[in-house]
Design a protein around this motif. Structure first.
Motif, PDB file in Angstrom:
ATOM      1  N   LEU A   1       0.844  -1.189   0.000  1.00 34.63           N
ATOM      2  CA  LEU A   1       0.000   0.000   0.000  1.00 34.63           C
ATOM      3  C   LEU A   1       0.880   1.239   0.000  1.00 34.63           C
ATOM      4  N   ALA A   2       0.666   2.127  -0.959  1.00 30.30           N
ATOM      5  CA  ALA A   2       1.391   3.398  -0.996  1.00 30.30           C
ATOM      6  C   ALA A   2       0.480   4.488  -0.449  1.00 30.30           C
ATOM      7  N   LEU A   3       0.787   4.949   0.755  1.00 32.77           N
ATOM      8  CA  LEU A   3      -0.044   5.962   1.413  1.00 32.77           C
ATOM      9  C   LEU A   3       0.769   7.216   1.714  1.00 32.77           C
TER      10      LEU A   3
ATOM     11  N   GLY B   1      -1.128   3.321 -10.973  1.00 35.02           N
ATOM     12  CA  GLY B   1      -1.467   4.364 -11.931  1.00 35.02           C
ATOM     13  C   GLY B   1      -2.418   5.387 -11.334  1.00 35.02           C
ATOM     14  N   PRO B   2      -2.835   6.383 -12.121  1.00 35.61           N
ATOM     15  CA  PRO B   2      -3.686   7.463 -11.612  1.00 35.61           C
ATOM     16  C   PRO B   2      -5.076   6.974 -11.260  1.00 35.61           C
ATOM     17  N   PHE B   3      -5.673   7.601 -10.241  1.00 36.81           N
ATOM     18  CA  PHE B   3      -7.042   7.266  -9.874  1.00 36.81           C
ATOM     19  C   PHE B   3      -7.991   7.859 -10.909  1.00 36.81           C
ATOM     20  N   GLY B   4      -9.090   7.175 -11.152  1.00 39.38           N
ATOM     21  CA  GLY B   4     -10.077   7.682 -12.091  1.00 39.38           C
ATOM     22  C   GLY B   4     -10.304   6.724 -13.244  1.00 39.38           C
TER      23      GLY B   4
ATOM     24  N   VAL C   1       3.319  -1.260   3.918  1.00 38.23           N
ATOM     25  CA  VAL C   1       2.697   0.037   3.713  1.00 38.23           C
ATOM     26  C   VAL C   1       3.786   1.092   3.648  1.00 38.23           C
ATOM     27  N   ILE C   2       3.684   1.984   2.643  1.00 37.84           N
ATOM     28  CA  ILE C   2       4.633   3.088   2.498  1.00 37.84           C
ATOM     29  C   ILE C   2       4.026   4.337   3.133  1.00 37.84           C
ATOM     30  N   LEU C   3       4.740   4.912   4.098  1.00 43.66           N
ATOM     31  CA  LEU C   3       4.306   6.138   4.760  1.00 43.66           C
ATOM     32  C   LEU C   3       5.462   7.133   4.791  1.00 43.66           C
TER      33      LEU C   3
ATOM     34  N   GLY D   1      -1.890   2.796  -4.472  1.00 44.94           N
ATOM     35  CA  GLY D   1      -2.208   3.910  -3.588  1.00 44.94           C
ATOM     36  C   GLY D   1      -3.618   4.415  -3.774  1.00 44.94           C
ATOM     37  N   ARG D   2      -3.778   5.379  -4.687  1.00 46.90           N
ATOM     38  CA  ARG D   2      -5.078   6.039  -4.850  1.00 46.90           C
ATOM     39  C   ARG D   2      -6.182   5.089  -5.281  1.00 46.90           C
TER      40      ARG D   2
END
Length: 258
Positions: free
Chosen positions: A22-24, A202-205, A54-56, A229-230
């Motif tokens: 998880l990239a947060l 990749g980008p959210f959406g 998890v990346i923080l 992430g997103r």
């Protein structure tokens, strides 16, 4: 087996041998975008969904240390930049390896953008990080993108293959790159890499099905997991999204764990 090897092994599921990270760490770059307020709940849900790490950024690692699961791998992001900077693709070191260790890091992460006038400094900093981290027994995850004024398409297969090769050549223990929509070229670069390759979300959406399909194609090309992430923290139900990515990442063993 040395410290790096032991910690690196823990970043991969013992059954599937893949990794869901998880990239947060997006808040430093993007600001207060939707979904960041739900990070504590996402951290609490991690153990249920076979998330390996998890990346923080260091601030969240410090403030949320009591809710980061003790059996999850904490990956501290060492560099950052903001979308308001000039250029927007600049990343600078904001956390040392020693500070990451004090925060309880199991691994560290750096983000490098190539194809721009600052790549020499970012590459040099990645080299320094890998040296210091490995001296201290910490694996390094490098996210490498092609971003800059001279980059027309960051998903160009030859550019993504070069990003993979930078990870292979310059010392990180894992490299994360976007899927380029060219399975043959991508698979060749993954096969030639002596270190594990992860696919980024990749980008959210974009359609969730499309994102999951890209991850699946990446795994079929030899990747060892994904870094998302997103497409988790900005979805309507992050826990359900986490479960979907876990099913893709650990698809051969997920039923035996339920």
């Amino acid at each position: 087996m040395n410290g790096v090897s032991r910690r690196l092994a823990r970043l991969f599921d013992p059954e599937s041998r893949n990794s869901l990270i998880l990239a947060l760490d997006h808040g430093a770059n993007e600001g207060m975008i939707p979904g960041l307020g739900g990070i504590p709940d996402i951290l609490r849900a991690m153990p249920k969904h076979r998330v390996q790490g998890v990346i923080l950024n260091k601030g969240l690692a410090r403030h949320y240390s009591d809710i980061v699961p003790v059996d999850a791998n904490l990956i501290i992001q060492l560099n950052a930049g903001t979308r308001h900077g000039s250029p927007t693709y600049n990343k600078s070191i904001v956390c040392s390896v020693q500070e990451a260790l004090r925060l309880g890091a199991d691994a560290v992460s750096v983000h490098v953008n190539i194809g721009n006038e600052l790549e020499d400094r970012m590459l040099a900093e990645m080299g320094e990080v890998t040296d210091e981290a490995q001296q201290n027994g910490l694996p390094v995850l490098a996210t490498v993108f092609a971003r800059g004024a001279s980059v027309v398409n960051e998903h160009d297969p030859s550019l993504v293959a070069h990003c993979i090769r930078i990870g292979a050549e310059l010392g990180p223990d894992i490299v994360a790159v976007p899927y380029p929509h060219n399975g043959g070229t991508f698979a060749d670069a993954v096969k030639a890499s002596p270190i594990p390759v992860l696919v980024t979300g990749g980008p959210f959406g974009q359609d969730m099905g499309g994102t999951l399909s890209n991850i699946s194609r990446g795994l079929e090309s030899g990747c060892r997991g994904c870094c998302i992430g997103r497409n988790i923290f900005q979805t309507e139900n992050p826990a359900e999204s986490m479960a979907e990515f876990a099913k893709i990442t650990h698809k051969n063993t997920i039923n035996s764990q339920e």
